[in-house]
Design a protein around this motif. Structure first.
Motif, mmCIF file in Angstrom:
data_model
loop_
_atom_site.group_PDB
_atom_site.id
_atom_site.type_symbol
_atom_site.label_atom_id
_atom_site.label_comp_id
_atom_site.label_asym_id
_atom_site.label_seq_id
_atom_site.Cartn_x
_atom_site.Cartn_y
_atom_site.Cartn_z
ATOM 1 N N GLU A 261 0.828 -1.198 0.000
ATOM 2 C CA GLU A 261 0.000 0.000 0.000
ATOM 3 C C GLU A 261 0.868 1.256 0.000
ATOM 4 O O GLU A 261 2.033 1.239 0.388
ATOM 5 C CB GLU A 261 -0.932 0.000 1.212
ATOM 6 C CG GLU A 261 -0.418 0.721 2.453
ATOM 7 C CD GLU A 261 0.628 -0.081 3.217
ATOM 8 O OE1 GLU A 261 1.048 0.380 4.292
ATOM 9 O OE2 GLU A 261 1.034 -1.169 2.751
ATOM 10 N N TYR A 264 -3.523 4.376 3.789
ATOM 11 C CA TYR A 264 -4.916 3.954 3.979
ATOM 12 C C TYR A 264 -5.590 4.874 4.980
ATOM 13 O O TYR A 264 -4.939 5.559 5.787
ATOM 14 C CB TYR A 264 -5.003 2.493 4.450
ATOM 15 C CG TYR A 264 -4.504 2.233 5.848
ATOM 16 C CD1 TYR A 264 -5.369 2.360 6.957
ATOM 17 C CD2 TYR A 264 -3.195 1.827 6.084
ATOM 18 C CE1 TYR A 264 -4.933 2.110 8.242
ATOM 19 C CE2 TYR A 264 -2.749 1.573 7.362
ATOM 20 C CZ TYR A 264 -3.612 1.718 8.446
ATOM 21 O OH TYR A 264 -3.166 1.467 9.723
ATOM 22 N N VAL A 304 -7.963 1.898 0.927
ATOM 23 C CA VAL A 304 -6.546 1.610 0.721
ATOM 24 C C VAL A 304 -6.119 2.133 -0.647
ATOM 25 O O VAL A 304 -6.756 1.838 -1.668
ATOM 26 C CB VAL A 304 -6.274 0.092 0.813
ATOM 27 C CG1 VAL A 304 -4.794 -0.200 0.529
ATOM 28 C CG2 VAL A 304 -6.681 -0.433 2.184
#
Length: 322
Positions: A261, A264, A304
């Protein structure tokens, strides 16, 4: 060396001279060589005495002598230009590496020491260096050919791109504009590959790698190119369905476990749909305004953004247990 013979009864004589070795010459009464008609020329390698050993007429009568003359031999200066061949793309420069210093340069018979490489065509150029020794006044010159050669243009291809850690095998290929010698690849992960124009390489981790490729052509001219290659991670998300914020050091916080990622945002709602937690990249400790809340079922929404800033939204039910 000029020898005069007086009171001679003959016009032909053989004179013996000794410098480092004994030499004989046939001369006339004026000391000129027969049949050349020029004076005797000696070329000793070092300074020293030259002795007239004997003189013999054409009747075979010989007279010995002990006359000598000192000849000083001044050595020619030893010259070197000390310049290498060059390649297109190099800067113009002043010739200044010749030894001894203090002489004059000529480029293709034009007196100049400025080698204007940037404005010259490829090819060979005659460099002449002339020098006169200030002590002995001896002169010498030397000529050297300097060649301006074409430079290569480095190029490379690699694929697949983009790719991720599930497919980290990359094919590298030369894409230069001419035949390549001594190729050298720096692959950004500490790997260096020599003398290969096409090969596969497997990357062990995600990331952006700087690829440097160096080549040499037949003339010894070089070039390089730099590019970047990316191995993306696989974005995976795990979200637990319960946590126990009782300060026992085990499962005290609620948060997603994410690989790949960028960032988020997590929101938690109570049973009436009110937002009781809203943070970026945070972990919820089961409190609201620093106060514990009751056990029960809550809902969440987690947004996300992956490594390419693509948005994924995950919603679900969370059990808070103490």
């Amino acid at each position: 060396l000029l020898i005069n013979i007086s009171n001679s009864l003959s016009n032909t004589y053989t004179v013996s001279l000794l410098d480092s070795i004994l030499k004989s010459f046939v001369i006339d009464t004026n000391g000129l060589l027969i049949p050349e008609g020029v004076p005797i020329t000696l070329t000793p390698n070092f300074s020293g005495e030259v002795y007239i050993v004997s003189l013999t007429d054409n009747e075979g009568c010989t007279r010995e002598f002990n006359d000598d003359v000192y000849i000083e031999v001044k050595q020619l200066p030893q010259l070197a230009i000390n310049e290498d061949d060059i390649c297109v793309g190099e800067l113009s420069y002043t010739l200044n590496n010749a030894t001894p210093i203090g002489g004059a340069y000529f480029i293709n018979n034009i007196m100049t020491d400025y080698f204007d490489v940037e404005n010259l065509q490829t090819g060979s150029y005659n460099i002449r260096y002339e020098y006169t020794d200030p002590v002995t006044s001896c002169y010498n010159e030397v000529t050297e050919v300097i060649t301006i050669s074409e430079s290569p243009e480095a190029g490379m291809l690699f694929s697949p791109q983009p790719t991720d850690i599930d497919d980290p095998n990359i094919l590298f290929r030369d894409n230069s504009n001419e035949e390549v010698y001594f190729p050298e690849w720096h692959l950004g992960d500490g790997t260096i590959i020599y003398d290969e124009l096409s090969f596969w390489h497997t990357y062990a981790d995600t990331g952006t790698y700087t690829i440097k490729y160096y080549i040499t052509n037949i003339y010894g001219c070089t070039d390089s190119v730099i590019n970047q290659l990316t191995i993306n991670p696989i974005c995976t998300v795990f979200i637990p369905d319960a946590f126990t914020p009782n300060s026992d050091g085990d499962n005290d916080y609620f948060y997603p476990s994410i690989i790949g990622e960028n960032t988020y945002n997590m929101k938690v709602y109570d049973r009436w749909g009110e937002i009781i937690y809203n943070e970026d990249n945070g972990q919820w400790d089961g409190k609201v305004n620093n106060n514990d809340i009751v056990d029960g079922v809550y809902t969440y929404s987690i947004s996300v953004f992956d490594f390419n800033n693509r948005l994924f939204i995950y919603s679900g039910i969370l059990n808070l247990i103490k």
